[in-house]
Design a protein around this motif. Structure first.
Motif, PDB file in Angstrom:
ATOM      1  N   GLU A 138       0.836  -1.218   0.000  1.00  0.00           N
ATOM      2  CA  GLU A 138       0.000   0.000   0.000  1.00  0.00           C
ATOM      3  C   GLU A 138       0.866   1.262   0.000  1.00  0.00           C
ATOM      4  OE1 GLU A 138      -2.391   3.321   0.976  1.00  0.00           O
ATOM      5  OE2 GLU A 138      -0.893   2.531   2.339  1.00  0.00           O
ATOM      6  N   PRO A 139       1.843   1.417   0.912  1.00  0.00           N
ATOM      7  CA  PRO A 139       2.676   2.631   0.839  1.00  0.00           C
ATOM      8  C   PRO A 139       3.557   2.684  -0.411  1.00  0.00           C
ATOM      9  CG  PRO A 139       3.447   1.155   2.594  1.00  0.00           C
ATOM     10  CD  PRO A 139       2.130   0.625   2.126  1.00  0.00           C
ATOM     11  N   LEU A 140       3.971   1.525  -0.919  1.00  0.00           N
ATOM     12  CA  LEU A 140       4.766   1.528  -2.151  1.00  0.00           C
ATOM     13  C   LEU A 140       3.920   2.031  -3.322  1.00  0.00           C
ATOM     14  CD1 LEU A 140       7.493   0.850  -3.420  1.00  0.00           C
ATOM     15  CD2 LEU A 140       6.756  -1.536  -3.632  1.00  0.00           C
ATOM     16  N   ALA A 141       2.647   1.653  -3.337  1.00  0.00           N
ATOM     17  CA  ALA A 141       1.729   2.163  -4.366  1.00  0.00           C
ATOM     18  C   ALA A 141       1.609   3.682  -4.248  1.00  0.00           C
ATOM     19  CB  ALA A 141       0.359   1.503  -4.218  1.00  0.00           C
ATOM     20  N   ALA A 142       1.571   4.193  -3.004  1.00  0.00           N
ATOM     21  CA  ALA A 142       1.498   5.641  -2.799  1.00  0.00           C
ATOM     22  C   ALA A 142       2.756   6.322  -3.338  1.00  0.00           C
ATOM     23  CB  ALA A 142       1.313   5.956  -1.317  1.00  0.00           C
ATOM     24  N   ALA A 143       3.895   5.666  -3.206  1.00  0.00           N
ATOM     25  CA  ALA A 143       5.135   6.213  -3.772  1.00  0.00           C
ATOM     26  C   ALA A 143       5.061   6.202  -5.298  1.00  0.00           C
ATOM     27  CB  ALA A 143       6.339   5.407  -3.287  1.00  0.00           C
ATOM     28  N   LEU A 144       4.534   5.116  -5.853  1.00  0.00           N
ATOM     29  CA  LEU A 144       4.423   4.990  -7.311  1.00  0.00           C
ATOM     30  C   LEU A 144       3.434   5.988  -7.905  1.00  0.00           C
ATOM     31  CD1 LEU A 144       4.618   1.140  -7.461  1.00  0.00           C
ATOM     32  CD2 LEU A 144       5.942   2.649  -8.964  1.00  0.00           C
ATOM     33  N   ARG A 145       2.509   6.476  -7.106  1.00  0.00           N
ATOM     34  CA  ARG A 145       1.552   7.474  -7.589  1.00  0.00           C
ATOM     35  C   ARG A 145       2.280   8.672  -8.194  1.00  0.00           C
ATOM     36  NH1 ARG A 145      -2.687   9.147 -10.208  1.00  0.00           N
ATOM     37  NH2 ARG A 145      -3.799  10.917  -9.294  1.00  0.00           N
ATOM     38  N   ILE A 146       3.452   9.004  -7.640  1.00  0.00           N
ATOM     39  CA  ILE A 146       4.208  10.161  -8.136  1.00  0.00           C
ATOM     40  C   ILE A 146       4.536  10.001  -9.620  1.00  0.00           C
ATOM     41  CG2 ILE A 146       6.379  11.454  -7.890  1.00  0.00           C
ATOM     42  CD1 ILE A 146       6.335  10.627  -4.906  1.00  0.00           C
ATOM     43  N   LEU A 147       4.852   8.770 -10.035  1.00  0.00           N
ATOM     44  CA  LEU A 147       5.207   8.555 -11.444  1.00  0.00           C
ATOM     45  C   LEU A 147       3.989   8.714 -12.357  1.00  0.00           C
ATOM     46  CD1 LEU A 147       7.672   5.518 -11.244  1.00  0.00           C
ATOM     47  CD2 LEU A 147       8.170   7.975 -11.178  1.00  0.00           C
ATOM     48  N   GLN A 149       1.806  11.080 -11.793  1.00  0.00           N
ATOM     49  CA  GLN A 149       1.461  12.500 -11.754  1.00  0.00           C
ATOM     50  C   GLN A 149       2.519  13.413 -12.359  1.00  0.00           C
ATOM     51  OE1 GLN A 149       0.807  12.367  -7.362  1.00  0.00           O
ATOM     52  NE2 GLN A 149      -1.094  13.394  -7.871  1.00  0.00           N
ATOM     53  N   VAL A 150       3.779  12.987 -12.279  1.00  0.00           N
ATOM     54  CA  VAL A 150       4.888  13.843 -12.705  1.00  0.00           C
ATOM     55  C   VAL A 150       5.742  13.066 -13.699  1.00  0.00           C
ATOM     56  CG1 VAL A 150       6.919  15.132 -11.923  1.00  0.00           C
ATOM     57  CG2 VAL A 150       4.927  14.939 -10.424  1.00  0.00           C
ATOM     58  N   HIS A 151       6.090  13.722 -14.794  1.00  0.00           N
ATOM     59  CA  HIS A 151       6.982  13.090 -15.760  1.00  0.00           C
ATOM     60  C   HIS A 151       8.423  13.252 -15.261  1.00  0.00           C
ATOM     61  CE1 HIS A 151       8.696  11.698 -19.427  1.00  0.00           C
ATOM     62  NE2 HIS A 151       9.230  12.859 -19.710  1.00  0.00           N
ATOM     63  N   VAL A 152       8.975  12.169 -14.719  1.00  0.00           N
ATOM     64  CA  VAL A 152      10.343  12.227 -14.191  1.00  0.00           C
ATOM     65  C   VAL A 152      11.293  11.810 -15.308  1.00  0.00           C
ATOM     66  CG1 VAL A 152      11.921  11.416 -12.403  1.00  0.00           C
ATOM     67  CG2 VAL A 152       9.479  11.645 -11.898  1.00  0.00           C
ATOM     68  N   ARG A 153      12.185  12.746 -15.677  1.00  0.00           N
ATOM     69  CA  ARG A 153      13.116  12.482 -16.779  1.00  0.00           C
ATOM     70  C   ARG A 153      14.445  11.966 -16.253  1.00  0.00           C
ATOM     71  NH1 ARG A 153      12.482  18.640 -18.400  1.00  0.00           N
ATOM     72  NH2 ARG A 153      12.942  18.599 -16.162  1.00  0.00           N
ATOM     73  N   GLU A 154      15.147  11.236 -17.101  1.00  0.00           N
ATOM     74  CA  GLU A 154      16.422  10.637 -16.706  1.00  0.00           C
ATOM     75  C   GLU A 154      17.412  11.685 -16.225  1.00  0.00           C
ATOM     76  OE1 GLU A 154      17.808   7.965 -19.747  1.00  0.00           O
ATOM     77  OE2 GLU A 154      19.637   7.507 -18.613  1.00  0.00           O
ATOM     78  N   LYS A 155      17.326  12.900 -16.777  1.00  0.00           N
ATOM     79  CA  LYS A 155      18.299  13.941 -16.419  1.00  0.00           C
ATOM     80  C   LYS A 155      17.900  14.704 -15.157  1.00  0.00           C
ATOM     81  CE  LYS A 155      16.151  17.612 -19.096  1.00  0.00           C
ATOM     82  NZ  LYS A 155      16.326  18.888 -19.723  1.00  0.00           N
ATOM     83  N   ASP A 156      16.723  14.425 -14.620  1.00  0.00           N
ATOM     84  CA  ASP A 156      16.233  15.217 -13.489  1.00  0.00           C
ATOM     85  C   ASP A 156      17.010  14.942 -12.208  1.00  0.00           C
ATOM     86  OD1 ASP A 156      14.327  16.576 -14.906  1.00  0.00           O
ATOM     87  OD2 ASP A 156      12.669  15.258 -14.339  1.00  0.00           O
ATOM     88  N   ARG A 157      17.305  16.021 -11.492  1.00  0.00           N
ATOM     89  CA  ARG A 157      17.852  15.925 -10.136  1.00  0.00           C
ATOM     90  C   ARG A 157      16.668  15.970  -9.181  1.00  0.00           C
ATOM     91  NH1 ARG A 157      22.711  17.897  -8.239  1.00  0.00           N
ATOM     92  NH2 ARG A 157      21.628  19.429  -6.966  1.00  0.00           N
ATOM     93  N   LEU A 174      11.808   6.477  -7.305  1.00  0.00           N
ATOM     94  CA  LEU A 174      12.296   7.493  -8.245  1.00  0.00           C
ATOM     95  C   LEU A 174      13.658   7.089  -8.809  1.00  0.00           C
ATOM     96  CD1 LEU A 174      11.049  10.732  -6.480  1.00  0.00           C
ATOM     97  CD2 LEU A 174      10.065   9.560  -8.455  1.00  0.00           C
ATOM     98  N   ARG A 175      14.419   6.317  -8.027  1.00  0.00           N
ATOM     99  CA  ARG A 175      15.715   5.819  -8.498  1.00  0.00           C
ATOM    100  C   ARG A 175      15.572   4.929  -9.726  1.00  0.00           C
ATOM    101  NH1 ARG A 175      19.651   4.568 -10.286  1.00  0.00           N
ATOM    102  NH2 ARG A 175      21.731   4.161  -9.443  1.00  0.00           N
ATOM    103  N   THR A 176      14.371   4.386  -9.946  1.00  0.00           N
ATOM    104  CA  THR A 176      14.147   3.570 -11.159  1.00  0.00           C
ATOM    105  C   THR A 176      14.053   4.453 -12.402  1.00  0.00           C
ATOM    106  OG1 THR A 176      11.716   3.593 -11.011  1.00  0.00           O
ATOM    107  CG2 THR A 176      12.854   1.837  -9.816  1.00  0.00           C
ATOM    108  N   ARG A 177      13.936   5.783 -12.228  1.00  0.00           N
ATOM    109  CA  ARG A 177      13.796   6.696 -13.372  1.00  0.00           C
ATOM    110  C   ARG A 177      15.009   7.577 -13.622  1.00  0.00           C
ATOM    111  NH1 ARG A 177       8.368   7.121 -15.260  1.00  0.00           N
ATOM    112  NH2 ARG A 177       7.556   5.037 -14.845  1.00  0.00           N
ATOM    113  N   THR A 178      15.752   7.911 -12.552  1.00  0.00           N
ATOM    114  CA  THR A 178      16.937   8.768 -12.705  1.00  0.00           C
ATOM    115  C   THR A 178      17.977   8.341 -11.670  1.00  0.00           C
ATOM    116  OG1 THR A 178      17.824  10.997 -12.259  1.00  0.00           O
ATOM    117  CG2 THR A 178      15.655  10.502 -11.349  1.00  0.00           C
ATOM    118  N   ASP A 179      19.253   8.464 -12.016  1.00  0.00           N
ATOM    119  CA  ASP A 179      20.279   8.116 -11.021  1.00  0.00           C
ATOM    120  C   ASP A 179      20.684   9.326 -10.189  1.00  0.00           C
ATOM    121  OD1 ASP A 179      21.743   9.445 -12.883  1.00  0.00           O
ATOM    122  OD2 ASP A 179      23.024   7.760 -13.448  1.00  0.00           O
TER     123      ASP A 179
END
Lengths: 316, 316
Positions: A138-147, A149-157, A174-179
């Motif tokens: 359940e909380p992991l799903a809440a974390a995934l909700r961000i993806l 809602q927001v387009h997280v790009r590989e270059k994003d800090r 978020l680490r799955t989208r940007t390092d």
């Protein structure tokens, strides 16, 4: 059955009748449940909830009208919705105005041996996910909700404020989208969990010149939002995850001049959370800081409120 | 030259040297200038600006190193940027951290017979746009900024809070995307301008059950934001346009639970603003509530501050 009940702002363990499922519901035996920050806020008066607390759980279906569910190990979504209103029909059912929310609003929760939930809320678990992991879905799903809602790009800090339970899950998602993921917190053992997974951690605020494309405010404190505003880039995004009773004050002229986007974020999708755990892409077991029996609920809640303590589990 | 100067929080008309353009700048003779709410806020102490006020104008280029500009009738963008930083190079130059802003921050403004601006900030006007229309291009661009930030769908119900200068422009701009545009204000003559163009107007808050997909807060008052939150749909968007000194307080837990997006919005693109005026798609001349000479600046500012008064123009 014994249950952890919130009544007149007091937490107590007391006898409650075993719930009876409606035609659409399954009766579930709760194997394991987790204490969330929202539970702590509810005890402090948030939402004026009264009833059985708890919304993070894993269990086994004992009864349901549809035979396919009996004996299945499940987790369950927490919003009980009407399915007929404009929001439900437009794919925004988590915002159904007629909803009740498991252990949060209008529906008894999972800190009890038995709970009922509509079968449409249930997700069957693969055997490869242990109970001690499933309770984080359940909380992991809440974390995934961000993806969603927001387009997280590989270059994003990205900067996560807060090294609590939700902050650690968000950082890993978020680490799955940007390092370029950074987490700021106050608790070395918590931050260590992230460092082992390639996430940079900070114990104090960075130089004011370090700005981030995306900041996630997951401190649970009203002061977190102002910090977020100090470190987000112009035209950047701040995701808000903290709920608390009362208001917070902010310099909204800065929001206008710097064209900041503030995005409220609550519950998220279960299937990708199950999938991340199945792939072992997220570490959750290290986040368990204690397991208590239901009778020890008061002690468990006291423990969960200590600074730096991560997930406390309850065994009904 | 005579100029309208803000010094020690006092507005006065006094002599200032005629500005000398740098190599990249043009010298412009100001034909007509407009008083914006930001000018009123600057006089109240916002941004601690000192110097010549004013950023909405139309004029004629008198001198520039590049001959193509001489004699051209122009409007000008207000952000003077470095062109070399990360934000400038990534197309976010309006947020250049090294910027000065015409008549707002670090750069003398247009409430004077002459002003200098980098030629890259200038846009040549078609003859079909009168001076009295052209002076609205800067705020109209600010209204158009919303369309760059938010995807407005034909089915969206949109509420604009505030029937001031910017509110009326925003209502007309959003009306080009959806016919369900509502504007709430307190001034019948202002609202009438919108009704003539098919926009519904309200003089009091609607029933709490009326919710909107998009709300634009353009009241200039800190209370506007709380009103916006009361009427936005779950998962909806609130665009913030008001700037003022100090903080505002908000129930951010509602932002989280209802997953509201708050979007700060400032300056916008000039070319589509010029195009809308050329096509007569937006009515601006009816919004002119007075024209004063530069020497009458104090009287003009007093008039601009009266409730319900729309655009006040200054002739240098």
């Amino acid at each position: 059955m014994k249950a952890v009940v919130l009544e007149a702002k007091k937490l107590r363990v007391r006898n409650k009748p075993r719930p009876v499922p409606s035609a659409e519901e399954a009766l579930i035996q709760v194997h394991l449940a987790g204490i969330c920050n929202t539970d702590l806020e509810l005890v402090r008066g948030y939402m004026d909830f009264e009833g059985i607390l708890g919304h993070e759980f894993v269990g086994i279906v004992l009864e349901s009208q549809d035979n396919k569910w009996a004996g299945k190990r499940v987790v369950g979504e927490i919003n009980l919705v009407c399915g007929r209103c404009v929001l439900c029909l437009s794919g925004e059912s988590r915002h159904c105005p007629h909803r009740s929310v498991l252990g949060i609003s209008g529906k008894d929760g999972v800190f009890a041996p038995f709970v009922t939930l509509p079968v449409e809320n249930l997700h069957i678990l693969p055997d490869s996910i242990e109970d001690r992991e499933a309770v984080f879905i359940e909380p992991l799903a809440a974390a995934l909700r961000i993806l969603e809602q927001v387009h997280v790009r590989e270059k994003d800090r990205v900067l996560i404020l807060g090294d609590g339970k939700l902050g650690l899950l968000i950082a890993q998602v978020l680490r799955t989208r940007t390092d370029k993921v950074f987490c700021i917190g106050r608790h070395p053992p918590n931050l260590k969990i992230l460092r082992k997974r390639g996430i940079e951690t900070l114990m104090r605020l960075p130089d004011k010149k370090s700005r981030y494309d995306l900041i996630v405010e997951a401190t649970g404190q009203r002061e977190g939002l102002e910090t977020a505003l100090n470190f987000v880039k112009p035209s950047g995004t701040v995701v808000l995850k903290s709920t608390y009773a009362g208001k917070a004050c902010l310099n909204f002229s800065q929001v206008v001049v710097d064209e900041i986007r503030l995005v409220g974020s609550r519950c998220g999708p279960f299937p990708p959370a199950i999938s991340l755990l199945e792939k072992k892409a997220v570490e959750v077991k290290e986040m368990i800081d204690g397991t208590f029996s239901l009778e020890e609920a008061e002690k468990a809640f006291a423990e969960a409120q200590k600074p730096g303590v991560l997930k406390i589990l309850l065994i009904p």
